[in-house]
Structure formats: C-alpha cells, structure tokens
Scaffold this active site. Structure first.
Site, PDB file in Angstrom:
ATOM      1  CG  HIS A 291     -19.305  11.029 -19.745  1.00  4.14           C
ATOM      2  ND1 HIS A 291     -20.598  10.569 -19.870  1.00  4.14           N
ATOM      3  CD2 HIS A 291     -19.298  12.267 -20.312  1.00  4.14           C
ATOM      4  CE1 HIS A 291     -21.337  11.481 -20.460  1.00  4.14           C
ATOM      5  NE2 HIS A 291     -20.572  12.516 -20.767  1.00  4.14           N
TER       6      HIS A 291
ATOM      7  CG  HIS B 210     -20.235   9.287 -23.987  1.00  4.87           C
ATOM      8  ND1 HIS B 210     -19.185   9.855 -23.335  1.00  4.87           N
ATOM      9  CD2 HIS B 210     -20.935  10.304 -24.559  1.00  4.87           C
ATOM     10  CE1 HIS B 210     -19.222  11.178 -23.501  1.00  4.87           C
ATOM     11  NE2 HIS B 210     -20.283  11.471 -24.237  1.00  4.87           N
TER      12      HIS B 210
ATOM     13  CB  CYS C  56     -25.133  25.792 -28.741  1.00  8.57           C
ATOM     14  SG  CYS C  56     -24.163  24.962 -27.450  1.00  8.57           S
TER      15      CYS C  56
ATOM     16  CB  CYS D  53     -25.814  21.608 -29.068  1.00 12.54           C
ATOM     17  SG  CYS D  53     -26.410  21.857 -27.423  1.00 12.54           S
TER      18      CYS D  53
ATOM     19  CB  CYS E 275     -26.667  26.332 -24.897  1.00 12.45           C
ATOM     20  SG  CYS E 275     -26.835  24.545 -24.887  1.00 12.45           S
TER      21      CYS E 275
ATOM     22  CG  HIS F 168     -22.874  22.766 -24.336  1.00 10.99           C
ATOM     23  ND1 HIS F 168     -23.934  22.251 -25.056  1.00 10.99           N
ATOM     24  CD2 HIS F 168     -21.996  21.740 -24.173  1.00 10.99           C
ATOM     25  CE1 HIS F 168     -23.704  20.980 -25.331  1.00 10.99           C
ATOM     26  NE2 HIS F 168     -22.541  20.641 -24.804  1.00 10.99           N
TER      27      HIS F 168
ATOM     28  CE  LYS G  38     -24.231  20.944 -17.532  1.00  9.18           C
ATOM     29  NZ  LYS G  38     -24.120  21.630 -18.696  1.00  9.18           N
TER      30      LYS G  38
ATOM     31  CE  LYS H  29     -13.357  16.753 -20.837  1.00  6.99           C
ATOM     32  NZ  LYS H  29     -12.574  17.242 -21.934  1.00  6.99           N
TER      33      LYS H  29
END
Ligand code: MSP
Length: 477
Positions: A18, A21, A131, A134, A149, A152, A298, A301
C-alpha cells in the site's frame, strides 16, 4: 571510496503493498537515483524486498488455503506481486531481497552462531504478551491501557509462556546509547533519536527464538532443531546477507537504513547491538519517517481506506504517483492524505504546473522556427543546491524548491510574453533563457520523476524542439 548502501525495510509477505510501503520505497529509490548521479552507478547499492518467514506470513498463507508444505509457493506468489508493483513504479532496486533465499538462511544461522560464540545468548522461559501483527513481544510501554497492541486487532495479541533463547540486549544498552548520542549512528530526524535515547534507559534482554511447534515457518536456530530464529532477528540480518549474495560486502561501511517510526527500535537499538556482538561495525545512518494516514485514519484493510501503488498509477501515472507520495512525506509528524487532496495537488503541481509549462514553452519554441542548442546542465550544477536537504532526507523540501523555480519560470514567461514578441533577436534570447531554465528543472526532477524528466530532456536537447503536451492530463471528476 565514497559509496552508499541504502535499504528499505523488507516488507511482510502477508499482503499487498500500500501507499505506506510505497512511500519508504520511493524515498529510498529517489535517494538511490540521486546518489548514482553523484557517486556513480557502481558505488550505490539499493535493496528492497520481502520478509517471508514468521507468524504473520504463516497465518495469511493458511487463510488463503495454502498448506504448510506449500508456504514457499505462497511467498513466491507474493514476491512476484510486490516485484511487479515496484517494477511498474520505476523503483530501481539493485537487489530484491527474499528471506527464503538459501544463502540468506545459511548466513542468518552463521550470524546467530556468532552471537552465541560471543557469550551473548542464553536460554530462559519467556512469559508475557506477543503481538502476532507486529511479530514482537510487547513490553508494558508497548501496550494500550487494556493490554493490547495499539496497531493491531485484539485477537492478534496472545499470552505466551515458552522456552526461548535470549540475547543480552541490556548489556549493550550503554554502548548503543553512546553510538546514538555521538551520531556514530546518525538518526534523522533528531526527534526520532531522542525517543530511542529515552527508551534506552530501561532495556530488557530480547527473546530471539520461538519453539518450532509455534512458528515452523522460519530458519532453524543453530544447534537446536526445536527452535526457529525469531523472524525479526532473521529479517534484520538481510542487510548483511544481501551484500554477501551480491558479492559486495565492502559496501557495509556506508549502510543507511530507511524505516518507518514503528520499527525504529528494531533498527537503531536491537540491530546495532547484534552487529556489535557479531563483530561488525554498526550501520552509519538511519532515516525514520512518520506515517501516512488516509482520511484521518491509519491505513487498514478492514477500514477499507487502503491506497495501493496500482491505484495511484491508474489515477496519476507512474511519475504522478511518485510525486504525490514524496510531496506528502511525513517527515517528522504523521501526514494525512485524501483522494481529493491528491487530485488537487496533481492538477495544481503537475497538470497546470510542470505539464503546462512544458506544453507552453515547447509550443513557443516550435512556432518560432528557430534551431536551438541548449547547454545541457550537468548533475553538478544542481547537486550543490540539493545536497543539504537530501542529506537531511527532506525530499519534500527539494520538490518544494524545484517547484518554486518552476513558479519563477512561469512568472518570467508571463512578464516577457514571448508569444507577443516580434523582434527575432529578443525572442530567441528570451526563449533560450526560458528553455534553459526548463531543462535545468527537468534535470533536477530526474531522481523523483525519472520518466517525465527524460521525456523533457529528450525534447529540449533536439535542435528542432517539438511542441509536447499531455505529460500530465488534467483530472476532472
Ligand atoms: N517485516 C518488517 C520489517 C523488517 S525490516 C528488517 C515490517 N514489515 S511491514 O510490512 O510491516 O512494513 C513496515 C514498514 O512499511 C514501515 O516501517 C514503513 O516503512 C512502511 N509503512 C507501513 N505503513 C505505513 C504508513 N501508514 N505510512 C508510512 N509508512 C508505512 O515491519
């Protein structure tokens, strides 16, 4: 020898790329292109690629219906997807990392053996939270008030009690502090170094293995076939194994790691501690950028707000995608983007900006009927101007400065109205100046917008300049 070894993180092979990255990768690519100009192609080495082991990858392979025996096929599929995404956005990596590479795996085991030989590894029981998103053990300060976390889903956090090998990270804390303090490892921006220095006051040893029945998709721990190497440890080692694979180990002395703020600790505390323990020099520099958010949230998906490199290219072309991503570089703080703002910036800076200036000036040049022989600006001409912001990783500022020159040029065109000039001597003089300025701008943007830059340079270095429009078609929605 002045060299640059620049790296992106290796991305988890558990999903598609995405814009987050793409951001790190494009920044690194632009720097690689910049340094190739100033240091020469052979003195620059740029790596990106995939982190193919560990729980996140296992979980997504299973979700997509792959059995453990077929995990390699799963990561092969991901690798071609990511490679294609980077190839189609002009990412000029010299080596695409894949941690399932046999040489890498062997190199990683040998590296860990060095930590063992240095007396820095011991076995103990780990109790705490992990996690899976991570791929890390959560310290108290990593956890939210409810013990989850912050990055996540809650079900990604699991309680663990297991036998692990541990690395004596605490022993290295004072040395790492000194390295960061003295800028022997230079972290930019300064605030990201300050954060690490603050955290370095309370450092625990680090678990560096997982029982094989919990994480089977990994590299075996040397001398113990019941444990696999913790995926983060193995992943960091890619920065050395890549040079080994490429046969360029001497480049290590100029290593620069570009990373997001989420993995600052891994790169600038844990990694140099490993390096010192294994007898290597620490890396030289690290640029730690902040995060892009999309529409105030953030990127995720499940929220459905992901922006992919493919979508960017469909909307704005390759160079448009690169420009908009770099222009929004979250240098110090997170930066928010929305499709509307991307459209507006594209129209203002590229369609009405660079694209329009090129169309206007090349048309005037063609209509004039003159032959031109513009002096070609060499890289040194502009290198001096950008070298400072580049050294500080302020690619957004470099673009800002180049666009300020473009605005100056537009002003010059509007004030001197070459379309209305009747005296051929004056017209030639004005056009030569303005086309020369445009050529300088085209050369300056090469690391950022390589295709557009080359197109403009090709047009402007012909004797007969041909009217060139449509570089950045205007977007109307
Ligand atoms: N596999 C590890 C890295 C190992 S490196 C030895 C990993 N992978 S990741 O796929 O999660 O990629 C993390 C990196 O992607 C971040 O450090 C950052 O460079 C980039 N980004 C991911 N999301 C991002 C944003 N929303 N914004 C900007 N960059 C982001 O961690």
């Amino acid at each position: 020898m002045n060299t640059k070894y620049i790296t992106t993180p290796i991305y988890y092979a558990n999903g598609s790329p995405h814009i987050g990255h793409f951001l790190t990768t494009t920044v690194t690519d632009a720097l690689a292109r910049f340094y190739r100009k100033s240091l020469g192609d052979d003195n620059v080495f740029f790596t990106t690629g995939l982190d193919e082991h560990g729980t996140t990858v296992e979980q997504s392979a299973i979700k997509e219906g792959f059995a453990p025996a077929d995990f390699q096929q799963y990561v092969n599929k991901r690798a071609s997807e990511w490679q294609k995404a980077f190839d189609s956005t002009a990412i000029s990596y010299d080596y695409f990392v894949r941690t399932t590479n046999t040489t890498h795996k062997k190199f990683a085991q040998d590296f860990i053996q060095k930590l063992v030989d240095a007396g820095d590894v011991y076995k103990a029981t780990y109790t705490g939270k992990y996690c899976n998103g991570c791929e890390k053990f959560l310290t108290l300060s990593d956890q939210t008030a409810n013990g989850f976390c912050p990055l996540h889903r809650e079900d990604q956090v699991v309680e663990l009690q297991e036998e692990n090998y541990f690395f004596r990270l605490a022993k290295y804390a004072p040395k790492i502090r000194a390295l960061l303090d003295s800028n022997t490892i230079k972290i930019s921006p300064e605030a990201k170094k300050t954060e690490m220095l603050a955290r370095l006051t309370d450092v625990a040893d680090l678990s560096i293995s997982r029982p094989i029945e919990k994480v089977g998709w990994g590299v075996l721990f040397p001398g113990d076939d019941k444990q696999t190497v913790y995926v983060w440890v193995e992943a960091l080692i890619n920065y050395l194994s890549s040079l080994e694979i490429a046969g360029k180990p001497e480049l290590w002395e100029s290593a620069v790691h570009l990373v997001g703020k989420d993995i600052n600790w891994f790169h600038n505390v844990i990694w140099p501690a490993f390096l010192l323990s294994a007898g290597y020099a620490p890396h030289k520099e690290s640029f730690v950028h902040s995060f892009l958010t999309v529409s105030g949230q953030k990127i995720s998906k499940s929220l459905g707000n992901t922006i992919t490199p493919d979508e960017l290219v469909q909307n704005y072309g390759i160079d448009g995608a690169r420009y908009l991503t770099l222009k929004n570089l979250p240098y110090k703080d997170d930066a928010d983007i929305t499709w509307d703002v991307l459209d507006e910036t594209y129209n203002a800076d590229l369609a009405n900006g660079l694209g329009n200036t090129v169309a206007r000036l090349t048309k005037l040049a063609q209509t004039s009927g003159f032959d031109f022989d513009l002096p070609h600006p060499t890289a040194e001409l502009w290198h001096a101007a950008w070298v400072h912001p580049i050294a500080e990783y302020r690619l957004d500022l470099v673009l800002y400065n180049i666009w300020a020159q473009l605005a100056e040029l537009d002003k010059h065109i509007n004030e001197h109205t070459p379309w209305a000039l009747t005296d051929p001597i004056t017209l030639r003089e004005i056009l030569e100046y303005e086309l020369g300025e445009l050529l300088k701008i085209a050369v300056s943007v090469e690391p950022f917008l390589p295709n557009t830059s080359q197109k403009i340079q090709a047009v402007l270095t012909e004797r007969r300049i041909v009217a060139t429009s449509g570089l950045f078609p205007r977007i109307q929605r």
